[in-house]
Write an enzyme that holds these catalytic residues in place. Structure first.
Site, short mmCIF file in Angstrom:
data_model
loop_
_atom_site.label_atom_id
_atom_site.label_comp_id
_atom_site.label_asym_id
_atom_site.label_seq_id
_atom_site.Cartn_x
_atom_site.Cartn_y
_atom_site.Cartn_z
N SER A 108 -96.84 -35.35 48.02
CA SER A 108 -95.45 -35.54 48.43
C SER A 108 -95.28 -37.01 48.83
O SER A 108 -96.21 -37.80 48.71
CB SER A 108 -95.09 -34.60 49.56
OG SER A 108 -96.12 -34.59 50.50
N LYS B 215 -84.16 -40.20 43.79
CA LYS B 215 -85.01 -39.06 44.12
C LYS B 215 -84.25 -37.80 43.72
O LYS B 215 -83.28 -37.40 44.37
CB LYS B 215 -85.32 -39.04 45.62
CG LYS B 215 -86.31 -37.94 45.97
CD LYS B 215 -86.82 -38.07 47.38
CE LYS B 215 -88.02 -37.18 47.64
NZ LYS B 215 -87.74 -35.77 47.50
N GLU C 225 -89.48 -34.23 37.08
CA GLU C 225 -88.66 -33.29 37.81
C GLU C 225 -87.84 -32.42 36.87
O GLU C 225 -87.28 -32.92 35.89
CB GLU C 225 -87.71 -34.10 38.72
CG GLU C 225 -87.15 -33.33 39.85
CD GLU C 225 -88.02 -33.36 41.11
OE1 GLU C 225 -89.20 -33.77 41.05
OE2 GLU C 225 -87.50 -32.94 42.15
N LYS D 178 -91.72 -47.47 44.55
CA LYS D 178 -93.16 -47.48 44.26
C LYS D 178 -93.60 -48.91 43.97
O LYS D 178 -92.90 -49.64 43.26
CB LYS D 178 -93.47 -46.62 43.03
CG LYS D 178 -93.21 -45.15 43.24
CD LYS D 178 -93.15 -44.39 41.92
CE LYS D 178 -92.32 -43.15 42.10
NZ LYS D 178 -91.66 -42.69 40.89
N LYS E 246 -84.19 -41.59 52.16
CA LYS E 246 -83.22 -40.49 52.02
C LYS E 246 -81.81 -40.92 52.38
O LYS E 246 -81.62 -41.78 53.24
CB LYS E 246 -83.64 -39.34 52.97
CG LYS E 246 -84.99 -38.75 52.66
CD LYS E 246 -84.90 -37.83 51.46
CE LYS E 246 -85.99 -36.80 51.47
NZ LYS E 246 -85.73 -35.54 52.04
S1 IVH Z 1 -92.82 -39.90 42.53
C1 IVH Z 1 -96.80 -38.82 45.10
N1 IVH Z 1 -90.33 -40.11 41.87
O1 IVH Z 1 -90.25 -35.85 45.40
C2 IVH Z 1 -95.60 -38.17 44.59
N2 IVH Z 1 -91.01 -38.16 43.01
O2 IVH Z 1 -91.65 -35.91 47.98
C3 IVH Z 1 -95.00 -39.08 43.59
N3 IVH Z 1 -89.23 -36.53 43.39
O3 IVH Z 1 -92.52 -33.38 44.71
C4 IVH Z 1 -93.73 -38.54 43.15
N4 IVH Z 1 -87.63 -37.68 42.41
O4 IVH Z 1 -90.75 -33.65 43.00
C5 IVH Z 1 -91.24 -39.35 42.47
N5 IVH Z 1 -88.14 -40.42 41.20
C6 IVH Z 1 -89.06 -39.67 41.78
C7 IVH Z 1 -88.76 -38.41 42.34
C8 IVH Z 1 -89.77 -37.68 42.95
C9 IVH Z 1 -87.94 -36.56 43.03
C10 IVH Z 1 -89.86 -35.43 44.14
C11 IVH Z 1 -91.09 -34.89 43.52
C12 IVH Z 1 -92.09 -34.70 44.61
C13 IVH Z 1 -91.32 -35.06 45.81
C14 IVH Z 1 -92.18 -35.88 46.72
#
Ligand code: IVH
Length: 708
Positions: free
Chosen positions: A84, A121, A179, A305, A329
Site C-alpha cells: 500500500s 490515485k 487498477e 513516485k 489525498k
Molecule cells: S502505485 C506500492 N499508483 O493505491 C504500491 N497505486 O495505497 C504502489 N492506486 O492498492 C501502487 N492509483 O490499488 C499506484 N496511480 C496509482 C494508483 C495506485 C490507485 C492504489 C493501488 C494500491 C493502493 C495503495
C-alpha cells in the site's frame, strides 16, 4: 497452400484485427471501424473456432465473453507483495516526504529537485496481470497483499486488458500491476440496470468493480464494462542468469516503464506527468483537483513516485509501503443541493434516523439523493429545513451526510421537522431515553422495518450466511406476512417461494439449499445472528466460548456473573499491587452494558419463543457447541495474530487456534503466550519482543498446534 493453413492464417489475421480494433476503441478511445463491422469480424472468428477445435486459443478476442462458472477462486501467491502507499493529507506531509527522499539519496541530491512521476490515485481495485511469452496467463486480485484470488476468466472479459502482447524480450515474462475500475457513467448505467432487474444496487463505483471482479460466473462480468489502468510492473521473473527479465530491457525510470506499457497496448493514464521537486508535485495536485469532476473515473488523490528505478531501490520500503512513493489525498468531496423532504428511516434496533431526501447531485462519482442527518440533536444543531440548500459529503464507503446549510429556503413553520411520537412504519410509540441521542421505535419485531433489518442481519454472510436471501426477497416475504420472525425462514418451501416476483424454480431451489446449509451452525455465529444490541462478532465469540452451549447461555445468572466479575476485578487489583499472578476474569472484554443487554434479550418471552422454534425439529437448526469452552483449561494458550500470513487468512488462523481450545485476543500483554507474526507485522511484534513473548511464524504455528 493447404486449406488448413489458409484457415489458420485467416483466424490469426482476424484475431490480430480484432485486437487492434479493441485497442483503438477501449484504450485509445479512437475507433477506426463501427460496431457493425467489428461484430462481423467477431462472428466470423467465433464461427471458425466453433467449427475447428484446433483454432481455439485462450488469448483469442472471442474469449472475452466469459467462461463457465468456477466453483471457487484459487489462491495466487504474489511474487512480491502488493503493497500500500503512505498517505499525505496536508502539504507539509508532502514537504516532509520530499525531504526524506532527498536526505536518503545523499548529498548529491539533497539540494536539488528530485524528478517524480505523478498520476491520479484511482479509486478502484489493485490487480496483477501475468504474461508469459506475450500471452496473458493469469490475473489476480491484491487480496491481503501476499495472496490474492485468481480471477483470470473475469479479467479476460475486460476489453482494455490486452490478451496478447507483441513478442520480445520484455514480454517473455512480464507482470503488470494496475487498477480495475468503473467509469462514473458506466457505473450509473449499471446501477440503473440493476435497479430495474431488482438486483443489488452498488454504493459506489469501487464496490461495483469489486463485486464484478469477484463473480464466479465470468459471463456476468463480461456484461459489466470494467476498465483497467496500468500504473507499474511487478518483479520480473528471474531469468536464466539470475537476472530479472525486465532488467534486461533497461527500464531505468518509471516514466519509461509507463511509456513502454502504453506502447505494448496497455491503457496508461493520460494525466501522468513528470514533476520536478516539491513545487512540481503540488502544482500537479492542484491541477488535478480543479479537473477532478471532469475525469471519467473516480479518484481519491494523486500518487507521487521517484522516477529513477535505481533511486527507488535505494530508498526501499518501510513496513507495508515503499519509501519512494506517497499518496496525496483530496478531502472528501462536497456538493451543494436542495433538501426536498426530511423523512424517517427505522433501523434494525428500532433507531429512527432522519434522512434528507435531496435533489440528486453527483458527489465523487456517485449520484446522491439521500443523506443522513444522524439524529434529532444533529438535525437541530445544523438546523436543516426542507427547501434549504445544503452541502453534502461522501467519503469512501460511508453513507452521505448533510454537512451544513448553505442557504436557507422559505422555512414555513408547518414544514419544520419534528420527531414523530409514533413509529412511521408500525405506529408503536417511540422513546428517547435520557442521555441517549437516538429515538427508538418500541415495536420490536412487530415493526416491519425492524423485522426486515433483523432478518437481513440474521441471514447475512457473517451470520447464518443464507445465500440468495437478499434485500428484495426479504422485503417481499415480510410485506406478504410470510416472515414474522427468523424462524419462519425454516418453514419456507418451493410452493411459498414460487409465487414471488423474480423467483424461478431454480433460484427458489438455490435459496432453499442455502437455508438447508444454514441448519448446521456453530454457536458463535448463531449468537451473532440473533442481533442482540451490542453483540457483534467478537462479543458473540466470547459468549460462545464462555458458555459452550446455547442452554448454558440462556440459563445464565447474569447478576451473579456480574457480581463475580466485579469481585475478581477487585481481587486482581490487589494482586497487581502485590505483584501476584492474576486470576482470569470470565467474559473479559464484555462490559456491564452488554451483559445487561444480553440478559434482557434472552429473558424476553418473544425472543425465547423465536429461539425455541428455531431449534425445534420443525425448523431444524442444530448448533455445534463451542468446543473451546470445554477445552479452555490450564493447557489452553493465548495467542495474538499480527501481520499477513503466507497462506492463511486471519480468520482461518483464528479458527484453527480456537478449534483446539486456545484463545485469540487482540492485544499483546504479559498474559499472551504466543504472538503469530506474518509479513508487515508492526507494533504488536515489537511489544512481544519487549515482553519476551514467543513469536511464531505460520509454519511455527502449525507445528506447535500439530504437536498439541
Ligand atoms: S502505485 C506500492 N499508483 O493505491 C504500491 N497505486 O495505497 C504502489 N492506486 O492498492 C501502487 N492509483 O490499488 C499506484 N496511480 C496509482 C494508483 C495506485 C490507485 C492504489 C493501488 C494500491 C493502493 C495503495
Amino acid at each position: 497452400m493447404g486449406a488448413a493453413k489458409q484457415l489458420r492464417d485467416r483466424a490469426a489475421l482476424l484475431r490480430q484485427d480484432l485486437d487492434h480494433h479493441n485497442h483503438r476503441y477501449y484504450v485509445l478511445d479512437d475507433p477506426e471501424i463501427d460496431d457493425v463491422e467489428y461484430d462481423r469480424l467477431f462472428r466470423e472468428l467465433v464461427q471458425m473456432e466453433q467449427e475447428h477445435e484446433d483454432l481455439r486459443r485462450t488469448d483469442s478476442p472471442t474469449q472475452r465473453v466469459g467462461a463457465a462458472p468456477l466453483p471457487a477462486f484459487a489462491e495466487v501467491r504474489h511474487r512480491a507483495p502488493m503493497l500500500s502507499l503512505a498517505n499525505a493529507f496536508a502539504e507539509d506531509q508532502v514537504h516532509a516526504f520530499d525531504r526524506r527522499v532527498r536526505e536518503a539519496l545523499g548529498p548529491a541530491v539533497l539540494d536539488g529537485a528530485v524528478e517524480y512521476v505523478a498520476d491520479p490515485k484511482f479509486d478502484g481495485l489493485a490487480i496483477s496481470l501475468a504474461y508469459r511469452q506475450g500471452v496473458f496467463v493469469q490475473g489476480a486480485t491484491r487480496g491481503d497483499g501476499a495472496t490474492g484470488e485468481d480471477v483470470t476468466p473475469n479479467l479476460r472479459t475486460v476489453r482494455s486488458i490486452p490478451l496478447r502482447l507483441p513478442e520480445g524480450p520484455d514480454t517473455e515474462d512480464l507482470e503488470v500491476r494496475g487498477e480495475i475500475l468503473f467509469y462514473k457513467s458506466d457505473f450509473e448505467k449499471l446501477n440503473a440496470r440493476q435497479r430495474q432487474a431488482g438486483e443489488k444496487v452498488f454504493a459506489n463505483p469501487r464496490n461495483a468493480a469489486a463485486g464484478s471482479l469477484r463473480l464466479l460466473d465470468s459471463r456476468i462480468t463480461a456484461q459489466r464494462p470494467l476498465r483497467f489502468f496500468a500504473y507499474g510492473i511487478g518483479p520480473a521473473g528471474i531469468g536464466p542468469a539470475g537476472v530479472g527479465v525486465a532488467a534486461k530491457v533497461h527500464w531505468q525510470t518509471h516514466s519509461e516503464t509507463l511509456d513502454r506499457l502504453a506502447a505494448l497496448g496497455f491503457p496508461v493514464c493520460a494525466e501522468r506527468r513528470i514533476a520536478k521537486g516539491l513545487e512540481g508535485l503540488l502544482a500537479f495536485y492542484r491541477d488535478i483537483e480543479t479537473r477532478r469532476d471532469q475525469l471519467p473515473y473516480a479518484i481519491d488523490g494523486v500518487v507521487y513516485k521517484v522516477n529513477r528505478v535505481d533511486w527507488q531501490e535505494k530508498l526501499g520500503y518501510v513496513a507495508r509501503a515503499p519509501r519512494f512513493a506517497m499518496a496525496h489525498k483530496y478531502p472528501a468531496e462536497e456538493q451543494m443541493t436542495e433538501v426536498l423532504r426530511i423523512e424517517i428511516q427505522v433501523g434494525r434496533s428500532g433507531v429512527l434516523t432522519p434522512v434528507a431526501r435531496l435533489k440528486p447531485v453527483a458527489v465523487g462519482g456517485v449520484t446522491v439523493s439521500n443523506a443522513t442527518l444522524h439524529n434529532e440533536d444533529e438535525l437541530r444543531r445544523k438546523d436543516v429545513w426542507p427547501g434549504d440548500t445544503v452541502s453534502v459529503r461522501r467519503a469512501g464507503d460511508v453513507i452521505p451526510e448533510v454537512v451544513a446549510v448553505r442557504q436557507k429556503g422559505a422555512r414555513r413553520a408547518a414544514e419544520r421537522f419534528c420527531m414523530p411520537e409514533q413509529c412511521p412504519v408500525c405506529q408503536s410509540p417511540v422513546v428517547r431515553l435520557p442521555g441517549e441521542a437516538a429515538t427508538r421505535c418500541t415495536g420490536g419485531l412487530y415493526c416491519r422495518a425492524q423485522r426486515k433489518q433483523a432478518i437481513l442481519h440474521f441471514v447475512g454472510r457473517r451470520a447464518m450466511d443464507i445465500e440468495g436471501m437478499g434485500e428484495k426477497l426479504v422485503e417481499q416475504l415480510v410485506d406478504r406476512e410470510m416472515l414474522a420472525s427468523p424462524a419462519d425462514l425454516y418453514r419456507l418451501d418451493q410452493q411459498a417461494l414460487a409465487g414471488l416476483e423474480r423467483m424461478a424454480v431454480k433460484s427458489a431451489q438455490n435459496v432453499l439449499d442455502g437455508i438447508q446449509r444454514s441448519r448446521s451452525m456453530d454457536l458463535a455465529r448463531f449468537v451473532f445472528a440473533l442481533g442482540m444490541p451490542g453483540v457483534g462478532e467478537e462479543v458473540a465469540r466470547i459468549l460462545a466460548r464462555h458458555f459452550g452451549s446455547l442452554p448454558a447461555l440462556l440459563e445464565a445468572d447474569w447478576s451473579a456473573l456480574a457480581a463475580r466479575k466485579e469481585a475478581l476485578r477487585k481481587e486482581n487489583a490487589k494482586r497487581k499491587k502485590n505483584s501476584q499472578p492474576l486470576i482470569e476474569v470470565p467474559l473479559e472484554g464484555i462490559g456491564p452494558e452488554i451483559m445487561d443487554s444480553v440478559d434482557k434479550f434472552v429473558h424476553q418471552a418473544h425472543n425465547r419463543e423465536v429461539i425455541a422454534s428455531l431449534l425445534d425439529p420443525a425448523c431444524g437448526v442444530a448448533l455445534r457447541d463451542s468446543v473451546a469452552a470445554k477445552a479452555v483449561t490450564k493447557a489452553s494458550k493465548t495467542f495474538v495474530l499480527t501481520g499477513i500470513l503466507p497462506s492463511m487468512s486471519r480468520d482461518e488462523a483464528r479458527a484453527l487456534i480456537e478449534s483446539l481450545g486456545h484463545k485469540v485476543v487482540g492485544a499483546v500483554s504479559k498474559k499472551t503466550d504466543y504472538v503469530v507474526a506474518g509479513d508487515e507485522a508492526g507494533g504488536k511484534l515489537e511489544q512481544a519482543r519487549a515482553l519476551g513473548i514467543a513469536v511464531l511464524d505460520q509454519s511455527g504455528l502449525t507445528q506447535l498446534l500439530g504437536k498439541h
